[in-house]
Design an enzyme around this catalytic site. Structure first.
Site, mmCIF file in Angstrom:
data_model
loop_
_atom_site.group_PDB
_atom_site.id
_atom_site.type_symbol
_atom_site.label_atom_id
_atom_site.label_comp_id
_atom_site.label_asym_id
_atom_site.label_seq_id
_atom_site.Cartn_x
_atom_site.Cartn_y
_atom_site.Cartn_z
ATOM 1 N N LYS A 12 36.423 48.962 36.017
ATOM 2 C CA LYS A 12 35.859 48.151 34.915
ATOM 3 C C LYS A 12 36.320 48.672 33.562
ATOM 4 O O LYS A 12 36.734 49.827 33.419
ATOM 5 C CB LYS A 12 34.326 48.150 34.959
ATOM 6 N N GLY A 119 37.896 58.857 34.401
ATOM 7 C CA GLY A 119 38.608 58.217 33.297
ATOM 8 C C GLY A 119 37.778 57.269 32.463
ATOM 9 O O GLY A 119 38.263 56.716 31.477
ATOM 10 N N GLY A 120 36.523 57.019 32.849
ATOM 11 C CA GLY A 120 35.718 56.042 32.113
ATOM 12 C C GLY A 120 35.936 54.625 32.606
ATOM 13 O O GLY A 120 35.603 53.660 31.927
ATOM 14 N N MET A 121 36.499 54.482 33.825
ATOM 15 C CA MET A 121 36.741 53.143 34.397
ATOM 16 C C MET A 121 35.957 52.911 35.686
ATOM 17 O O MET A 121 36.226 51.970 36.423
ATOM 18 C CB MET A 121 38.234 52.945 34.659
ATOM 19 N N ALA A 122 35.013 53.803 35.957
ATOM 20 C CA ALA A 122 34.101 53.629 37.097
ATOM 21 C C ALA A 122 34.792 53.659 38.460
ATOM 22 O O ALA A 122 34.382 52.955 39.380
ATOM 23 C CB ALA A 122 33.288 52.344 36.940
ATOM 24 N N GLY A 124 34.856 56.084 40.763
ATOM 25 C CA GLY A 124 33.946 56.581 41.805
ATOM 26 C C GLY A 124 32.899 55.532 42.150
ATOM 27 O O GLY A 124 32.535 55.362 43.324
ATOM 28 N N SER A 125 32.430 54.821 41.142
ATOM 29 C CA SER A 125 31.431 53.772 41.388
ATOM 30 C C SER A 125 32.034 52.628 42.201
ATOM 31 O O SER A 125 31.368 52.043 43.064
ATOM 32 C CB SER A 125 30.916 53.211 40.053
ATOM 33 N N ASP A 162 26.809 52.515 37.241
ATOM 34 C CA ASP A 162 27.892 51.519 37.234
ATOM 35 C C ASP A 162 28.115 50.865 38.604
ATOM 36 O O ASP A 162 28.900 49.921 38.721
ATOM 37 C CB ASP A 162 29.223 52.176 36.814
HETATM 38 P P1 ATP Z 1 32.170 56.230 34.812
HETATM 39 O O1 ATP Z 1 33.129 55.318 34.095
HETATM 40 O O2 ATP Z 1 31.286 55.510 35.775
HETATM 41 O O3 ATP Z 1 31.471 57.185 33.910
HETATM 42 P P2 ATP Z 1 34.432 57.745 35.612
HETATM 43 O O4 ATP Z 1 35.405 56.655 35.916
HETATM 44 O O5 ATP Z 1 34.556 58.411 34.283
HETATM 45 O O6 ATP Z 1 33.000 57.164 35.785
HETATM 46 P P3 ATP Z 1 34.795 58.829 38.226
HETATM 47 O O7 ATP Z 1 36.241 58.688 38.520
HETATM 48 O O8 ATP Z 1 33.886 57.846 38.850
HETATM 49 O O9 ATP Z 1 34.534 58.870 36.662
HETATM 50 O O10 ATP Z 1 34.402 60.320 38.679
HETATM 51 C C1 ATP Z 1 33.640 61.239 37.928
HETATM 52 C C2 ATP Z 1 33.388 62.478 38.813
HETATM 53 O O11 ATP Z 1 32.662 62.086 39.982
HETATM 54 C C3 ATP Z 1 34.649 63.133 39.342
HETATM 55 O O12 ATP Z 1 35.115 64.100 38.454
HETATM 56 C C4 ATP Z 1 34.209 63.693 40.695
HETATM 57 O O13 ATP Z 1 33.713 65.013 40.527
HETATM 58 C C5 ATP Z 1 33.036 62.853 41.131
HETATM 59 N N1 ATP Z 1 33.321 61.896 42.238
HETATM 60 C C6 ATP Z 1 32.516 61.645 43.276
HETATM 61 N N2 ATP Z 1 33.015 60.691 44.062
HETATM 62 C C7 ATP Z 1 34.184 60.310 43.531
HETATM 63 C C8 ATP Z 1 35.156 59.354 43.896
HETATM 64 N N3 ATP Z 1 35.042 58.607 45.002
HETATM 65 N N4 ATP Z 1 36.217 59.195 43.081
HETATM 66 C C9 ATP Z 1 36.331 59.939 41.975
HETATM 67 N N5 ATP Z 1 35.462 60.884 41.599
HETATM 68 C C10 ATP Z 1 34.380 61.068 42.349
#
Ligand code: ATP
Length: 322
Positions: A12, A119-122, A124-125, A162
């Site tokens: 996202k 990266g702020g693109m969700a 993991g979510s 998210d």
């Molecule tokens: P958001 O935008 O929701 O804040 P994000 O995109 O910044 O999230 P994610 O890639 O979702 O961040 O991951 C943040 C942290 O979650 C990672 O550094 C890791 O430790 C943990 N994590 C748990 N499950 C996962 C996954 N399936 N993919 C990536 N990171 C994961």
């Protein structure tokens, strides 16, 4: 012989991210507009009916991630992985809700990542959302019990703020922690280049930094209104949408990672508007059309070793089993 369930879910971008006060539970009150983009995470749940069935505890035997973006230094193939936790959550919901829950075959999970990690693109979510729908299909096939949309949404919200949006996709207004969703009208398609400066930026740090900065800077007020963006989205005109993009977290992300200033300038000079995506550090550049997005991605790829760039369009559908 395994029985495989393949599901995908989108990353996202926040077209608007208004950050209100910190709440007693530690989350901030948000007013955000999400758009799902076609950097899709793919989760394959492979069930092993020939192995002994599992009546309690995790059904997941192992998880392995492959990366179409830069591999992070941290090992994410652990039970803390959101895809693993999502399968556990779906199975626990089944065991709680079914009148006579049956043991289930063990599963292996394969996660194919196209979204930058942290990266702020969700990303993991999105893995969690894809794993939830894959697990629901597996539970239904092996037991006949259907986890309905309400049950899946509840599990999604418990896994992360998210995750409900990655399940739903499209364009939505998020309030509360960003997990109380209301679908929004949007016309046309929007082409983006997402540029990652290849530095990590934990979400919590960006929010805490904004809180600190607000003590000393009266101009950093919450922007909770989304009317201008909502009006722009119904026109289908990327220029109007570009003019309405906003992220309250951007000053904090730039303060914590000063190289983002240059990245925002590099990106902003090549498209309609560049903003920090969510809590960063990825920068989202909205472009005029597909060709401009593809060319911009290629230019950044050729000229800047320190940035990783991909293109994507939105909005796209949420989590689906293929
Ligand atoms: P958001 O935008 O929701 O804040 P994000 O995109 O910044 O999230 P994610 O890639 O979702 O961040 O991951 C943040 C942290 O979650 C990672 O550094 C890791 O430790 C943990 N994590 C748990 N499950 C996962 C996954 N399936 N993919 C990536 N990171 C994961």
């Amino acid at each position: 012989m395994t029985v495989d369930y393949t599901a995908s879910a989108p990353g996202k971008v926040n077209l608007h991210l208004g950050v209100g006060e910190a709440r007693p539970d530690g989350y901030h009150e948000l007013s955000t507009v999400f758009q799902a983009v076609d950097r899709r995470e793919v989760v394959v749940l492979a069930a092993h009916p020939e192995r002994p069935a599992v009546a309690s505890g995790s059904v997941v035997a192992r998880l392995e991630t492959t990366f179409r973006v830069t591999r992070p230094t941290e090992d994410i193939d652990t039970p803390r992985n959101l895809a693993w936790r999502a399968v556990d959550a779906a199975v626990e919901a089944y065991r709680r809700l079914a009148p006579a829950p049956a043991p289930l075959p063990p599963v292996d999970l394969a996660v194919d990542k196209s979204v930058f990690v942290a990266g702020g693109m969700a990303g993991g979510s999105a893995d969690a959302a894809a794993a939830l729908v894959a697990a629901a299909a597996y539970v239904e096939d092996f037991t006949g019990f259907r986890l309905d949309d309400t049950a899946l949404l509840r599990e999604a919200a418990a896994l992360g703020a998210d995750v409900p949006f990655c399940l739903q996709g499209g364009t939505a207004l998020g309030s509360g922690r960003g997990d109380e969703l209301c679908e929004m009208m949007s016309r046309g398609e929007y082409w983006w280049v997402f540029i990652n400066p290849m530095v990590a930026l934990p979400t919590g740090e960006t929010f805490a930094c904004l809180d600190d900065m607000r003590h000393g800077d009266a101009s950093l007020v919450p922007h909770m209104g989304t009317t201008r963006l909502a009006q722009a989205l119904v026109t289908g005109d990327p220029r109007r949408v570009a003019a309405a993009l906003h992220n309250d977290l951007e000053p904090a992300a730039v303060a914590l990672r000063p190289q983002l200033r240059r990245l925002l300038d590099v990106a902003g000079s090549r498209g309609l508007k560049a903003i920090v995506s969510g809590s960063g550090p990825t920068v989202a550049l909205l472009c005029e059309d597909a060709l401009s997005a593809i060319n911009t991605r290629d230019e950044i790829y050729d000229q800047y070793d320190e940035f990783e760039a991909v293109f994507a369009k939105g909005p796209v559908e949420g989590a689906v089993v293929q």
